[in-house]
Design a protein around this motif. Structure first.
Motif, mmCIF file in Angstrom:
data_model
loop_
_atom_site.group_PDB
_atom_site.id
_atom_site.type_symbol
_atom_site.label_atom_id
_atom_site.label_comp_id
_atom_site.label_asym_id
_atom_site.label_seq_id
_atom_site.Cartn_x
_atom_site.Cartn_y
_atom_site.Cartn_z
ATOM 1 N N ARG A 26 0.833 -1.211 0.000
ATOM 2 C CA ARG A 26 0.000 0.000 0.000
ATOM 3 C C ARG A 26 0.864 1.256 0.000
ATOM 4 O O ARG A 26 0.585 2.219 -0.725
ATOM 5 C CB ARG A 26 -0.912 0.000 1.216
ATOM 6 C CG ARG A 26 -2.003 -1.041 1.160
ATOM 7 C CD ARG A 26 -2.782 -1.088 2.457
ATOM 8 N NE ARG A 26 -3.825 -2.102 2.413
ATOM 9 C CZ ARG A 26 -4.396 -2.623 3.480
ATOM 10 N NH1 ARG A 26 -4.047 -2.216 4.704
ATOM 11 N NH2 ARG A 26 -5.318 -3.540 3.348
ATOM 12 N N GLY A 29 2.289 1.963 -3.414
ATOM 13 C CA GLY A 29 1.306 2.587 -4.291
ATOM 14 C C GLY A 29 1.148 4.068 -3.998
ATOM 15 O O GLY A 29 1.114 4.898 -4.907
ATOM 16 N N ARG A 30 1.071 4.401 -2.706
ATOM 17 C CA ARG A 30 0.949 5.823 -2.320
ATOM 18 C C ARG A 30 2.184 6.617 -2.724
ATOM 19 O O ARG A 30 2.075 7.767 -3.165
ATOM 20 C CB ARG A 30 0.702 5.938 -0.813
ATOM 21 C CG ARG A 30 -0.672 5.451 -0.379
ATOM 22 C CD ARG A 30 -0.982 5.776 1.078
ATOM 23 N NE ARG A 30 -0.045 5.204 2.025
ATOM 24 C CZ ARG A 30 -0.196 4.040 2.652
ATOM 25 N NH1 ARG A 30 -1.266 3.294 2.427
ATOM 26 N NH2 ARG A 30 0.707 3.620 3.524
ATOM 27 N N LEU A 39 2.241 3.640 -12.150
ATOM 28 C CA LEU A 39 2.433 2.247 -11.756
ATOM 29 C C LEU A 39 2.232 1.355 -12.965
ATOM 30 O O LEU A 39 1.209 1.438 -13.642
ATOM 31 C CB LEU A 39 1.418 1.856 -10.671
ATOM 32 C CG LEU A 39 1.294 0.354 -10.365
ATOM 33 C CD1 LEU A 39 2.585 -0.187 -9.755
ATOM 34 C CD2 LEU A 39 0.095 0.097 -9.452
ATOM 35 N N VAL A 52 -1.164 -2.702 -4.095
ATOM 36 C CA VAL A 52 -0.376 -1.629 -4.713
ATOM 37 C C VAL A 52 -1.263 -0.805 -5.632
ATOM 38 O O VAL A 52 -1.265 0.428 -5.572
ATOM 39 C CB VAL A 52 0.827 -2.192 -5.508
ATOM 40 C CG1 VAL A 52 1.497 -1.104 -6.335
ATOM 41 C CG2 VAL A 52 1.846 -2.837 -4.594
ATOM 42 N N ALA A 53 -2.018 -1.478 -6.477
ATOM 43 C CA ALA A 53 -2.837 -0.774 -7.470
ATOM 44 C C ALA A 53 -3.925 0.074 -6.831
ATOM 45 O O ALA A 53 -4.105 1.244 -7.189
ATOM 46 C CB ALA A 53 -3.447 -1.779 -8.442
ATOM 47 N N SER A 55 -4.075 1.315 -3.853
ATOM 48 C CA SER A 55 -3.480 2.445 -3.132
ATOM 49 C C SER A 55 -2.983 3.522 -4.092
ATOM 50 O O SER A 55 -3.171 4.708 -3.852
ATOM 51 C CB SER A 55 -2.326 1.967 -2.249
ATOM 52 O OG SER A 55 -2.818 1.158 -1.215
ATOM 53 N N ALA A 56 -2.360 3.084 -5.177
ATOM 54 C CA ALA A 56 -1.886 4.050 -6.177
ATOM 55 C C ALA A 56 -3.065 4.805 -6.782
ATOM 56 O O ALA A 56 -3.029 6.040 -6.893
ATOM 57 C CB ALA A 56 -1.088 3.329 -7.261
ATOM 58 N N GLN A 57 -4.112 4.074 -7.138
ATOM 59 C CA GLN A 57 -5.290 4.716 -7.727
ATOM 60 C C GLN A 57 -5.946 5.688 -6.750
ATOM 61 O O GLN A 57 -6.302 6.807 -7.129
ATOM 62 C CB GLN A 57 -6.316 3.660 -8.134
ATOM 63 C CG GLN A 57 -5.939 2.870 -9.356
ATOM 64 C CD GLN A 57 -6.966 1.794 -9.652
ATOM 65 O OE1 GLN A 57 -7.247 0.955 -8.803
ATOM 66 N NE2 GLN A 57 -7.527 1.825 -10.858
ATOM 67 N N THR A 63 -2.152 4.315 -13.840
ATOM 68 C CA THR A 63 -1.878 2.886 -13.694
ATOM 69 C C THR A 63 -1.939 2.189 -15.041
ATOM 70 O O THR A 63 -2.846 2.431 -15.839
ATOM 71 C CB THR A 63 -2.894 2.219 -12.748
ATOM 72 O OG1 THR A 63 -4.220 2.536 -13.190
ATOM 73 C CG2 THR A 63 -2.713 2.681 -11.309
#
Length: 184
Positions: A26, A29-30, A39, A52-53, A55-57, A63
Motif C-alpha cells: 500500500r 502505491g501511495r 504504476l 499496490v494498485a 493504493s496508487a489509484q 496505472t
C-alpha cells in the motif's frame, strides 16, 4: 513537458503471511502517486498486486496493468485502470511491463515474482538494459534470495558484478529516496 516516469512493480498475487507485506505494498502505491509516477504492474486485483494498485489509484496515480488472457479470472484482472493491456502469454506480459517502465521494484512474492526478477536481472547482467532494479526487503523477506545469489557468485557461476545489478532497500522511505535518485 517531461516524460511521465513509470515504475514496474513485481509482487505477489497473494498477500503473504505478514501484515507488513500488505502495508509495504500500500505504501508503495501511495509513494508512486505522491511522486507523480505511473504504476506498471501485473493487472491483478488480488494479493499484493491489488493492494499496490488500489493504493496508487486512490492517491491519484496513473496505472498500467498488463495481464495474459488466461489469468484474467484467476488474478481478477483489474479493468478500472488508466490503461489495461491483455497479452497472449506470460512472456509477452513481462516484456510489455519492462518496456513501459523506467525502473523495477520487486516486493515480496512467489515463483512468478522470482521469475520476473530473474528475467530483468539476467537482461541487466548481459547488458540488455541499465534500468535500476530494487528489491524491497520488507522484514528481511529477500535475505534468502540474496544469500543464494552470493552463493552463485562464490561458487563461480557468476561474477561479483551480478550483485551490483540490483539494490536491496529495507523500507518504503528508502525506496522513495532510491527511486528519486534513479529517476531524476
Amino acid at each position: 513537458m517531461s516524460k511521465l516516469r513509470s515504475v514496474c512493480v513485481f509482487c505477489g498475487a497473494r498477500p503473504g503471511a505478514r501484515p507488513s507485506y500488505t502495508e509495504a505494498a500500500r505504501a508503495t502505491g501511495r509513494l508512486l502517486a505522491a511522486e507523480g509516477w505511473r504504476l506498471v504492474f501485473g493487472a491483478g486485483d488480488v494479493g499484493l498486486m491489488g493492494e499496490v494498485a488500489r493504493s496508487a489509484q486512490a492517491a491519484g496515480a496513473a496505472t498500467m496493468g498488463v495481464i495474459p488472457t488466461h489469468l484474467m479470472a484467476m488474478e481478477v484482472g483489474k479493468r478500472d485502470l488508466t490503461q489495461l493491456v491483455i497479452t497472449e502469454d506470460m512472456h509477452e506480459r513481462k516484456k510489455v511491463m519492462f518496456m513501459n517502465s523506467d525502473a523495477i521494484v520487486v516486493l515480496p512474492g512467489g515463483a512468478g515474482s522470482l521469475d520476473e526478477f530473474f528475467e530483468v536481472l539476467t537482461w541487466a547482467q548481459i547488458g540488455l538494459h541499465k534500468k535500476p532494479i530494487f528489491l524491497l526487503d520488507t522484514e528481511g523477506y529477500w535475505q534468502p534470495l540474496i544469500g543464494l545469489l552470493q552463493h552463485v557468485v562464490a561458487e563461480g557461476f557468476a561474477s561479483a558484478s551480478l550483485l551490483d545489478q540490483f539494490t536491496t532497500i529495507s523500507d518504503v522511505e528508502g525506496l522513495r529516496a532510491a527511486l528519486r535518485a534513479a529517476l531524476s
